[in-house]
Scaffold this motif. Structure first.
Motif, PDB file in Angstrom:
ATOM      1  N   TYR A   1      96.440  75.398  96.425  1.00  0.00           N
ATOM      2  CA  TYR A   1      96.456  73.953  96.183  1.00  0.00           C
ATOM      3  C   TYR A   1      95.071  73.472  95.748  1.00  0.00           C
ATOM      4  CZ  TYR A   1      95.978  68.977  97.188  1.00  0.00           C
ATOM      5  OH  TYR A   1      95.686  67.640  97.084  1.00  0.00           O
ATOM      6  N   GLY A   2      95.054  72.581  94.776  1.00  0.00           N
ATOM      7  CA  GLY A   2      93.803  71.924  94.370  1.00  0.00           C
ATOM      8  C   GLY A   2      94.136  70.596  93.731  1.00  0.00           C
ATOM      9  N   HIS A   3      93.123  69.899  93.232  1.00  0.00           N
ATOM     10  CA  HIS A   3      93.398  68.637  92.528  1.00  0.00           C
ATOM     11  C   HIS A   3      92.459  68.481  91.341  1.00  0.00           C
ATOM     12  CE1 HIS A   3      89.994  66.413  94.469  1.00  0.00           C
ATOM     13  NE2 HIS A   3      90.250  67.199  95.487  1.00  0.00           N
ATOM     14  N   TYR A   4      93.004  67.901  90.279  1.00  0.00           N
ATOM     15  CA  TYR A   4      92.196  67.715  89.064  1.00  0.00           C
ATOM     16  C   TYR A   4      91.668  66.298  88.931  1.00  0.00           C
ATOM     17  CZ  TYR A   4      96.564  65.818  87.091  1.00  0.00           C
ATOM     18  OH  TYR A   4      97.699  65.085  86.865  1.00  0.00           O
ATOM     19  N   ASP A   5      91.981  65.417  89.886  1.00  0.00           N
ATOM     20  CA  ASP A   5      91.422  64.056  89.836  1.00  0.00           C
ATOM     21  C   ASP A   5      90.096  64.019  90.590  1.00  0.00           C
ATOM     22  OD1 ASP A   5      92.752  64.368  92.363  1.00  0.00           O
ATOM     23  OD2 ASP A   5      92.705  62.191  92.615  1.00  0.00           O
ATOM     24  N   VAL A   6      89.323  62.965  90.331  1.00  0.00           N
ATOM     25  CA  VAL A   6      87.988  62.823  90.947  1.00  0.00           C
ATOM     26  C   VAL A   6      87.814  61.408  91.497  1.00  0.00           C
ATOM     27  CG1 VAL A   6      86.973  64.526  89.381  1.00  0.00           C
ATOM     28  CG2 VAL A   6      86.833  62.081  88.799  1.00  0.00           C
ATOM     29  N   GLN A   7      86.785  61.264  92.345  1.00  0.00           N
ATOM     30  CA  GLN A   7      86.405  59.950  92.883  1.00  0.00           C
ATOM     31  C   GLN A   7      85.785  59.098  91.770  1.00  0.00           C
ATOM     32  OE1 GLN A   7      85.677  58.350  96.230  1.00  0.00           O
ATOM     33  NE2 GLN A   7      87.450  59.530  96.882  1.00  0.00           N
ATOM     34  N   PRO A   8      85.792  57.754  91.926  1.00  0.00           N
ATOM     35  CA  PRO A   8      85.064  56.909  90.968  1.00  0.00           C
ATOM     36  C   PRO A   8      83.573  57.281  90.984  1.00  0.00           C
ATOM     37  CG  PRO A   8      86.448  55.572  92.432  1.00  0.00           C
ATOM     38  CD  PRO A   8      86.449  56.981  92.977  1.00  0.00           C
ATOM     39  N   PRO A   9      82.881  57.121  89.851  1.00  0.00           N
ATOM     40  CA  PRO A   9      81.474  57.535  89.808  1.00  0.00           C
ATOM     41  C   PRO A   9      80.503  56.469  90.325  1.00  0.00           C
ATOM     42  CG  PRO A   9      82.194  56.846  87.638  1.00  0.00           C
ATOM     43  CD  PRO A   9      83.397  56.750  88.529  1.00  0.00           C
ATOM     44  N   GLU A  10      80.968  55.237  90.523  1.00  0.00           N
ATOM     45  CA  GLU A  10      80.080  54.149  90.926  1.00  0.00           C
ATOM     46  C   GLU A  10      79.360  54.456  92.241  1.00  0.00           C
ATOM     47  OE1 GLU A  10      83.179  53.726  89.930  1.00  0.00           O
ATOM     48  OE2 GLU A  10      82.854  52.706  88.021  1.00  0.00           O
ATOM     49  N   PRO A  11      78.120  53.976  92.464  1.00  0.00           N
ATOM     50  CA  PRO A  11      77.303  53.146  91.568  1.00  0.00           C
ATOM     51  C   PRO A  11      76.625  53.961  90.459  1.00  0.00           C
ATOM     52  CG  PRO A  11      76.139  53.564  93.633  1.00  0.00           C
ATOM     53  CD  PRO A  11      77.482  54.211  93.760  1.00  0.00           C
ATOM     54  N   LEU A  12      76.938  53.623  89.228  1.00  0.00           N
ATOM     55  CA  LEU A  12      76.490  54.407  88.067  1.00  0.00           C
ATOM     56  C   LEU A  12      74.975  54.477  87.938  1.00  0.00           C
ATOM     57  CD1 LEU A  12      79.069  53.204  85.404  1.00  0.00           C
ATOM     58  CD2 LEU A  12      78.897  55.476  86.438  1.00  0.00           C
ATOM     59  N   GLU A  13      74.290  53.394  88.328  1.00  0.00           N
ATOM     60  CA  GLU A  13      72.837  53.350  88.107  1.00  0.00           C
ATOM     61  C   GLU A  13      72.097  54.359  88.966  1.00  0.00           C
ATOM     62  OE1 GLU A  13      74.653  51.057  89.477  1.00  0.00           O
ATOM     63  OE2 GLU A  13      73.738  50.360  91.348  1.00  0.00           O
ATOM     64  N   GLN A  14      72.805  54.931  89.962  1.00  0.00           N
ATOM     65  CA  GLN A  14      72.122  55.906  90.815  1.00  0.00           C
ATOM     66  C   GLN A  14      72.257  57.345  90.300  1.00  0.00           C
ATOM     67  OE1 GLN A  14      72.956  55.376  95.013  1.00  0.00           O
ATOM     68  NE2 GLN A  14      72.711  53.160  94.879  1.00  0.00           N
ATOM     69  N   TRP A  15      73.009  57.531  89.237  1.00  0.00           N
ATOM     70  CA  TRP A  15      73.138  58.871  88.650  1.00  0.00           C
ATOM     71  C   TRP A  15      71.924  59.171  87.771  1.00  0.00           C
ATOM     72  CZ3 TRP A  15      77.086  62.625  88.958  1.00  0.00           C
ATOM     73  CH2 TRP A  15      78.191  62.264  89.725  1.00  0.00           C
ATOM     74  N   GLU A  16      71.418  60.391  87.879  1.00  0.00           N
ATOM     75  CA  GLU A  16      70.293  60.790  87.022  1.00  0.00           C
ATOM     76  C   GLU A  16      70.768  61.255  85.653  1.00  0.00           C
ATOM     77  OE1 GLU A  16      67.553  63.397  89.062  1.00  0.00           O
ATOM     78  OE2 GLU A  16      67.689  62.109  90.835  1.00  0.00           O
ATOM     79  N   SER A  17      72.024  61.647  85.555  1.00  0.00           N
ATOM     80  CA  SER A  17      72.608  61.941  84.241  1.00  0.00           C
ATOM     81  C   SER A  17      74.053  61.429  84.265  1.00  0.00           C
ATOM     82  CB  SER A  17      72.546  63.444  83.944  1.00  0.00           C
ATOM     83  OG  SER A  17      73.090  64.189  85.020  1.00  0.00           O
ATOM     84  N   ASN A  18      74.612  61.268  83.094  1.00  0.00           N
ATOM     85  CA  ASN A  18      75.976  60.761  82.964  1.00  0.00           C
ATOM     86  C   ASN A  18      76.943  61.581  83.824  1.00  0.00           C
ATOM     87  OD1 ASN A  18      78.625  60.275  82.046  1.00  0.00           O
ATOM     88  ND2 ASN A  18      77.877  59.733  79.990  1.00  0.00           N
ATOM     89  N   PRO A  19      77.699  60.936  84.707  1.00  0.00           N
ATOM     90  CA  PRO A  19      78.600  61.694  85.595  1.00  0.00           C
ATOM     91  C   PRO A  19      79.671  62.487  84.843  1.00  0.00           C
ATOM     92  CG  PRO A  19      78.941  59.293  85.817  1.00  0.00           C
ATOM     93  CD  PRO A  19      77.694  59.502  85.008  1.00  0.00           C
TER      94      PRO A  19
END
Lengths: 451, 451
Positions: free
Chosen positions: B83-101
């Motif tokens: 079993y696994g899943h291909y969906d992901v959590q929302p990326p927010e807050p975007l401004e805290q990412w050092e590169s595009n999620p």
């Protein structure tokens, strides 16, 4: 004393008055936003020009922030100072507006726009009153000073140095602070004081980044931390429990309590206009009125932490903050109040909760039997209205700079706004009739003031 | 049993493995967002195609929400479900990412992207392991069933009907749930259970619109109302105080407590990785570990009301809400838990606070001495690692559908993620070496499983 009734003349100029007000309202002078300086200056310059057109000598005076518009006109023994502000609250949440907050729109006899009730309608009604008086009656028989700032909605951070540096320029026998409003029954209100305010932000921090909430049982949660801190600020009955805060409050004067008895406070109408079935702590009648006018508050204006989007996100947030305004009465100065809040939290182990002092303002009071209060009441009679005198108002403003520091009796009168005006909220509005009446009212006030 | 070490072969294919994983990560399959259906289907279709390329018969199976990718391959007496899943959590807050999620980026030997640790890296490592096994060893000597859903991050709302309608299709001797991770010291963890969860939103309402905070002393304030409700859910020491909630919890088994002793729990390392100087309630050592793995939680994942912008806005907010996930242990079913929360609040006069049941999932347990646990440990030995067995994990998932309803022993193993992977948070990452090792690991697991 010329108390000529100018209502007929106002009647004939409604369209022009409305168009000029709309022009003012289209300028989005939101002082809480950063970096709008050119727009802001344009708005101040527009106000300056309107004062010139009304015959005054007007100029922009610089501050560390947005400029003050200052103007003078008239000659005589007495001097009246008029204070207002050309800045407005942020319009958010935008989706709750029925029309664009910066595109003034008439619906059902009311004008909707951000700032129309607080304070641009009031500012323009005074300028139009001046123009009208000079055109219809003649030169002003006293000196009128306008003093219109651009930072009232962020707590007037640069007003104190400005007033202190210009005490002589601002000297006057009385001051009309920004406008008051009409109550639920349509009676104009005259306010003789303002509450003080300490605006603080409490901040809590957890991990350096949001964590998966599988760690919810062991990770420090800053949202819970704030809830724990807040539970020490009010008890479970909603009473303020900050050590020493209530003890600082001066009790109300006999005159204040007497005035309270004459205030027709309709809590049922208030509940209806708010769409609630009870007031806070189930307050009713005179107890609610005393709480509203004469007691301090500890209000949560905003609390935010973690995920706010649709659906569910399972995190332990990394930070949390709550914005709180404490409305204060005489005796409770904002500096000592913030110090009390800090001590109170530290004493209970919340030294990790940062208390950020965003700004403060002192409470101010003018006695309810001052001559300027009498003039205000008579001017209302001149337009056929019976005013209600309030010892103070629930709101705050930097009136103590004028009322206390310069010692000038200071009141709020003129009622462009009404109880349903939704000031600071979406769909802010005024009734057009109230706006036109305010122009007649101020012209009548000017006629009475010189004598 | 073929336990051939395939690490050399993985070594030679790193670039291809990495590029294929990046392709998967560029698809922003955020299940919490509405209206992404075409994108979502594209992502599911991509996974299906990869399974076909690895030799399986794969298809999309419809649900009321996003489709499940199902695949089968191999012949033999035994059956393994993955079993696994291909969906992901929302990326927010975007401004805290050092590169595009959604633009996977390698920095310092790690790959950064939303979903790389939870759960796309894990899904791809199993598919690559299958391809590798077939290329290097030969046909699979058992039946392997893949079962990859697209709604795990919003609580798998359509999985229960799917599993219940396809019990025969999913029948297996053991199930590998989505991947586990490596602990702070780099040891792979094998999990034998998941906590349940009740995710609720508490909502409070005040006036029909935001009010000027001059009314802060008399207007109902929904933010304060929520704080008052929350103070009944945990006491001032941070202990859960919902009537009857803790009494529902089944005590841990002897085996669970024994397993706990073998878990090298380093709370100092955890504190350091989180940047905090203490855990919640100052928990340390085994007490913290028990709390983390074997006790329920009442986590605030988000709380929001009123003004959130810069500076200060003086309003009484019109509404407030708090998002809470209660992680539950065996005995605490989410339905009864939500009912308890409602009763608890109503009993204390909070019948105005709406309790919205966003979703729930049951806790699940597989005994720590099950054969599949043994296979997992031996497969780790096969790649030179010593696994640590956990009776359960702090997180939740719909494992009870398989483990309890279908009665299939179900564990989590395979460690693409690590303790610093920031799953559900900005800058989610995995170490590239862990990803490549997981491919060897699963190939080795397949070799051992048939026997």
């Amino acid at each position: 004393m010329d108390t000529r009734d100018l209502r007929g003349r106002v009647e004939g100029s409604k369209d022009a008055f409305l168009e000029e007000l709309k022009e003012f309202l289209r300028m989005s002078s939101v002082s809480a936003r950063e970096g709008d300086d050119a727009d802001f200056r344009g708005c101040a310059e527009w106000v300056r020009q309107k004062l010139e057109e009304a015959g005054a000598e007007a100029r922009l005076m610089e501050t560390q922030g947005h400029p003050v518009v200052y103007a003078e006109i008239g000659e005589g023994d007495r001097t009246l100072l008029s204070y207002g502000h050309y800045d407005v609250q942020p319009p958010e949440p935008l989706e709750q507006w029925e029309s664009n907050p910066f595109e003034p729109t008439v619906r059902g006899g009311s004008l909707f726009a951000r700032g129309v009730a607080d304070d641009k309608g009031d500012v323009m009604s005074r300028i139009q009153a001046l123009r009208l008086y000079r055109e219809e009656v003649g030169p002003l028989p006293f000196k009128l000073k306008f003093f219109i700032e651009g930072e009232e909605e962020v707590g007037s951070p640069n007003l104190a140095p400005f007033v202190r540096a210009n005490g002589e320029l601002l000297r006057a026998d009385a001051c009309l602070w920004e406008g008051s409003m009409k109550d639920e029954a349509g009676r104009p209100m005259v306010f003789c004081g303002t509450k003080g305010m300490a605006y603080v932000e409490l901040r809590a921090r957890g991990a350096s980044h949001d964590l998966h909430s599988m760690y919810g049982g062991i990770a420090p949660n800053p949202a819970w931390r704030l809830v724990q801190a807040l539970r020490t600020i009010k008890d479970e009955n909603g009473e303020i429990t900050v050590d020493g805060l209530m003890e600082l409050a001066e009790p109300p004067s006999e005159g204040d309590l007497e005035a309270l008895k004459n205030i027709p406070f309709d809590d049922a109408a208030l509940r209806e206009s708010w769409g609630v079935d009870h007031l806070d702590r189930n307050l009713t009648g005179e107890a609610a009125l005393r709480e509203y006018l004469l007691k301090p508050t500890a209000n949560i204006a905003g609390i935010h932490s973690g995920y706010a989007g649709p659906g569910s996100k399972t995190i332990v947030p990394s930070e949390a903050y709550v914005k709180m305004d404490f409305r204060l009465v005489k005796g409770q100065s904002p500096g000592p109040v913030v110090a009390l809040i800090r001590e109170h939290l530290e004493k209970r182990g919340f030294d990790d909760v940062e208390v950020v002092d965003l700004h403060g303002v002192e409470a101010a009071k003018t006695p309810v039997d001052s001559p300027v209060v009498r003039t205000a009441i008579e001017a209302w009679e001149g337009v056929g209205a019976e005013a209600v005198v309030y010892p103070t108002v629930g709101g705050s403003g930097p009136t103590s700079l004028i009322a206390t520091e310069l010692g000038i009796p200071t009141i709020m009168t003129g009622a462009v706004a009404n109880a349903g005006s939704r000031i600071h909220a979406p769909n802010e509005s005024v009734k057009l009739d109230d706006y036109f009446e305010a122009i007649s009212y101020f012209a009548g006030f000017f006629g009475r003031f010189a004598s």
